[in-house]
Scaffold this active site. Structure first.
Site, PDB file in Angstrom:
ATOM      1  N   HIS A   1       0.691  -1.052   0.095  1.00  0.00           N
ATOM      2  CA  HIS A   1      -0.066   0.099   0.087  1.00  0.00           C
ATOM      3  C   HIS A   1       1.060   1.158   0.012  1.00  0.00           C
ATOM      4  O   HIS A   1       1.960   1.045   0.613  1.00  0.00           O
ATOM      5  CB  HIS A   1      -1.079  -0.098   1.124  1.00  0.00           C
ATOM      6  CG  HIS A   1      -0.471  -0.035   2.546  1.00  0.00           C
ATOM      7  ND1 HIS A   1      -0.234   1.298   3.189  1.00  0.00           N
ATOM      8  CD2 HIS A   1      -0.040  -1.001   3.469  1.00  0.00           C
ATOM      9  CE1 HIS A   1       0.259   0.798   4.319  1.00  0.00           C
ATOM     10  NE2 HIS A   1       0.433  -0.244   4.653  1.00  0.00           N
TER      11      HIS A   1
ATOM     12  N   ASP B   1       5.905   0.943   7.117  1.00  0.00           N
ATOM     13  CA  ASP B   1       4.383   0.550   6.728  1.00  0.00           C
ATOM     14  C   ASP B   1       4.115   1.576   5.727  1.00  0.00           C
ATOM     15  O   ASP B   1       3.664   2.717   6.509  1.00  0.00           O
ATOM     16  CB  ASP B   1       3.590   0.613   8.139  1.00  0.00           C
ATOM     17  CG  ASP B   1       2.210   0.293   7.861  1.00  0.00           C
ATOM     18  OD1 ASP B   1       1.951  -0.343   6.763  1.00  0.00           O
ATOM     19  OD2 ASP B   1       1.441   0.489   8.865  1.00  0.00           O
TER      20      ASP B   1
ATOM     21  N   GLU C   1      -4.854   2.030   2.373  1.00  0.00           N
ATOM     22  CA  GLU C   1      -5.085   0.770   3.269  1.00  0.00           C
ATOM     23  C   GLU C   1      -5.421   1.038   4.629  1.00  0.00           C
ATOM     24  O   GLU C   1      -6.162   0.458   5.323  1.00  0.00           O
ATOM     25  CB  GLU C   1      -3.754  -0.008   3.127  1.00  0.00           C
ATOM     26  CG  GLU C   1      -3.992  -1.560   3.993  1.00  0.00           C
ATOM     27  CD  GLU C   1      -3.497  -1.322   5.513  1.00  0.00           C
ATOM     28  OE1 GLU C   1      -3.731  -2.287   6.070  1.00  0.00           O
ATOM     29  OE2 GLU C   1      -3.015  -0.664   5.894  1.00  0.00           O
ATOM     30  N   GLU C   2      -4.673   2.095   5.152  1.00  0.00           N
ATOM     31  CA  GLU C   2      -4.851   2.564   6.711  1.00  0.00           C
ATOM     32  C   GLU C   2      -6.016   2.862   6.983  1.00  0.00           C
ATOM     33  O   GLU C   2      -6.544   2.828   8.146  1.00  0.00           O
ATOM     34  CB  GLU C   2      -3.700   3.718   7.047  1.00  0.00           C
ATOM     35  CG  GLU C   2      -2.439   3.218   6.840  1.00  0.00           C
ATOM     36  CD  GLU C   2      -1.986   2.305   7.639  1.00  0.00           C
ATOM     37  OE1 GLU C   2      -2.540   1.723   8.752  1.00  0.00           O
ATOM     38  OE2 GLU C   2      -0.757   2.070   7.590  1.00  0.00           O
TER      39      GLU C   2
ATOM     40  N   ASP D   1       3.646  -6.206   3.630  1.00  0.00           N
ATOM     41  CA  ASP D   1       2.837  -5.168   4.350  1.00  0.00           C
ATOM     42  C   ASP D   1       3.183  -5.777   5.729  1.00  0.00           C
ATOM     43  O   ASP D   1       2.304  -5.674   6.896  1.00  0.00           O
ATOM     44  CB  ASP D   1       1.288  -5.078   4.240  1.00  0.00           C
ATOM     45  CG  ASP D   1       1.008  -3.729   5.007  1.00  0.00           C
ATOM     46  OD1 ASP D   1       1.971  -2.889   5.527  1.00  0.00           O
ATOM     47  OD2 ASP D   1      -0.285  -3.397   5.210  1.00  0.00           O
TER      48      ASP D   1
ATOM     49  N   HIS E   1       3.060   2.812  12.907  1.00  0.00           N
ATOM     50  CA  HIS E   1       2.275   3.846  13.118  1.00  0.00           C
ATOM     51  C   HIS E   1       2.879   5.018  14.246  1.00  0.00           C
ATOM     52  O   HIS E   1       2.195   5.537  14.822  1.00  0.00           O
ATOM     53  CB  HIS E   1       0.933   3.594  13.782  1.00  0.00           C
ATOM     54  CG  HIS E   1       0.205   2.657  12.854  1.00  0.00           C
ATOM     55  ND1 HIS E   1      -1.175   2.253  12.874  1.00  0.00           N
ATOM     56  CD2 HIS E   1       0.468   2.148  11.638  1.00  0.00           C
ATOM     57  CE1 HIS E   1      -1.514   1.471  11.880  1.00  0.00           C
ATOM     58  NE2 HIS E   1      -0.593   1.416  11.076  1.00  0.00           N
TER      59      HIS E   1
HETATM   60 ZN    ZN Z   1       0.482  -1.330   6.514  1.00  0.00          ZN
END
Ligand code: ZN
Length: 468
Positions: free
Chosen positions: A281, A293, A325-326, A353, A424
């Site tokens: 992504h 990520d 995606e998030e 991912d 994140h």
């Molecule tokens: Zn991801």
């Protein structure tokens, strides 16, 4: 049963390679090339160069923001520069939400600052902050059992803990506090939500992530504090005195925007209408630069396809960089919808991912008649220290919605032991990626895509699941 009477060494000699690889589903020349492909990919730095380019030249790329469109343009340019035969994009409507500053502190009984971040899509707190007493829960399930009179007018705190694990096992069990905690708390009359970060580090970097307000609930602000602050709060709680908090989260919601799935293809020489889909992504959270990520995934699949290009694969290699995606697989759902009539042409799909550490196992979810192709792949992957796994792969987040439509998938499982240390957070940056480990990933992805592209047997859709 008879073979049980033979010496062990003879069983191996009699049954191993000849049985699984009997029908020559992949020709010898292609298998030889697959070994060379693996070794040349291991020596290449291309995957790392791509992540470096994305994280340095684009940086954070939260869906819906101007940076997201910079990433889309970057991806198109990169595909073209790498010589992909076809480059195109597919529009996706995405949420546009942005974060401002975030501040929180314990105001009583022992004043202390807290490292906090807003959860994605949280509303802002009133100007000057939201003040309230904390009420503690170990999990969202415990919150569900709570008497509303113990929650009403308070700020709910959820202390769900996650521990390091090779496969990131506790993520799925702890993440509910983040994704639906605010709705559950609000229904019981809470005025705000704070969670312990869904992470495995010991640091003051809080972990953001997606959340959703259930329809009809009164929206309350929601944030995550760092694991270090979570520990301090729990120590304060032991003292038995009521704990008061002031939290101030600045966020803004705008009207939805158009983003894009960006797609690059290496056209197949023999079966151009049959696709091997490898994806990642393109969007990321806004706090770090999205190196793990999912910049790593972007680098891995783009580089793998580029390595295959010179071998002129029989089937088309389609690289899909999914939008948003998030936000909840938004680009993937649009991809599935827009390609609904053509999904049977995707002969195998997978998404990278889960960071950038070494791959240790190969799983598939394919029709049993095609397991012989997977056996060929396992043999080529072995020197990379990748074990053969099971036939129950999920495929990766964006791709996980394809098997219900019959699309076969695979998972190259990475070591995720420290993935949730950085996930994140502002700490998801390029320095966490080891180029040698990333190259092992590129080599493995190139092998899976190439060998499947070369198989001369019919690649079948997944058998229909029996209705329960
Ligand atoms: Zn991801």
């Amino acid at each position: 049963m008879k073979s049980l009477l033979l010496p062990l060494t003879m069983i191996g000699a009699l049954t191993m390679p000849s049985m699984t690889l009997a029908n020559d589903s992949v020709d010898k020349a292609s298998l030889e090339k697959a070994h060379q492909l693996r070794d040349s990919a291991l020596r290449s730095n291309l995957g790392y160069d791509i992540v470096e380019s994305l994280t340095v030249e684009v940086g954070p790329r939260l869906a819906g923001t101007p940076a997201d469109l910079v990433a889309v343009a970057w991806a198109e340019d990169k595909f073209k520069a790498l010589g992909f035969d076809k480059v195109y994009k597919q529009p996706v409507e995405v949420r546009h939400w942005e974060r401002g500053f975030a501040k929180a502190s314990v105001t009583a009984p022992f004043p202390q600052p807290l490292a906090i971040t807003a959860l994605g899509d949280s509303i802002a707190t009133p100007k000057g902050g939201l003040k309230g007493e904390l009420v503690f829960f170990d999990s969202v399930d415990e919150l569900r059992q709570a008497n509303p009179k113990d929650v009403k007018g308070k700020i709910v705190y959820i202390d769900a803990r996650m521990h390091r694990h090779l496969e990131g096992k506790e993520y799925s069990t702890t993440v509910a506090g983040r994704s639906i905690g605010s709705s559950v708390a609000s229904k019981k009359g809470a005025i705000g939500l704070i969670i312990r970060s869904i992470g495995t580090d010991s640091s003051r970097f809080p972990h953001t992530g997606n959340m959703n307000y259930k329809d009809g609930v009164n929206k309350i602000p929601a944030g995550a504090i760092s694991t270090s602050d979570a520990m301090m709060l729990m120590q304060m709680k032991k003292r038995g005195l009521p704990i008061s908090i002031n939290m101030e989260l600045e966020t803004r919601a705008y009207k939805p925007k158009t983003s894009y799935n960006v797609i690059g293809e290496i056209t197949g020489s023999k079966y151009p209408d049959e696709y091997i889909l490898i994806g990642a992504h393109l969007d990321s959270w806004d706090e770090g630069t999205g190196a793990l990520d999912d910049g790593a995934g972007v680098g891995i699949v783009m580089a793998a396809a580029h390595e295959i290009k010179k071998l002129k694969p029989k089937r088309t290699i389609r690289v899909v960089l999914f939008a948003n995606e998030e936000g909840g697989l938004i680009g993937a759902k649009e991809y599935r919808k827009a390609n609904a009539k053509e999904l049977h042409k995707i002969k195998l799909a997978g998404e990278s991912d889960f960071g950038a550490r070494n791959i240790w196992r190969f799983d598939s979810q394919v029709h049993p008649d095609n397991l012989d192709v997977m056996a060929h792949i396992n043999k080529v992957l072995k020197p990379l220290s990748i074990n053969s796994g099971n036939n129950k792969a999920g495929g990766g987040p964006d791709v996980s919605i394809l098997p219900e439509k019959g699309v076969p998938v695979f998972s190259l499982r990475q070591d995720g032991t420290d993935y949730f240390d950085y996930h994140h957070t502002p700490n998801d940056t390029l320095d966490k990626i080891n180029p040698t480990e990333l190259a092992q990933n590129v080599a493995a992805w190139a092998v899976v895509a190439y060998v499947t592209a070369q198989a001369d047997e019919k690649l079948l859709p997944l058998p229909k699941k029996k209705a329960k």
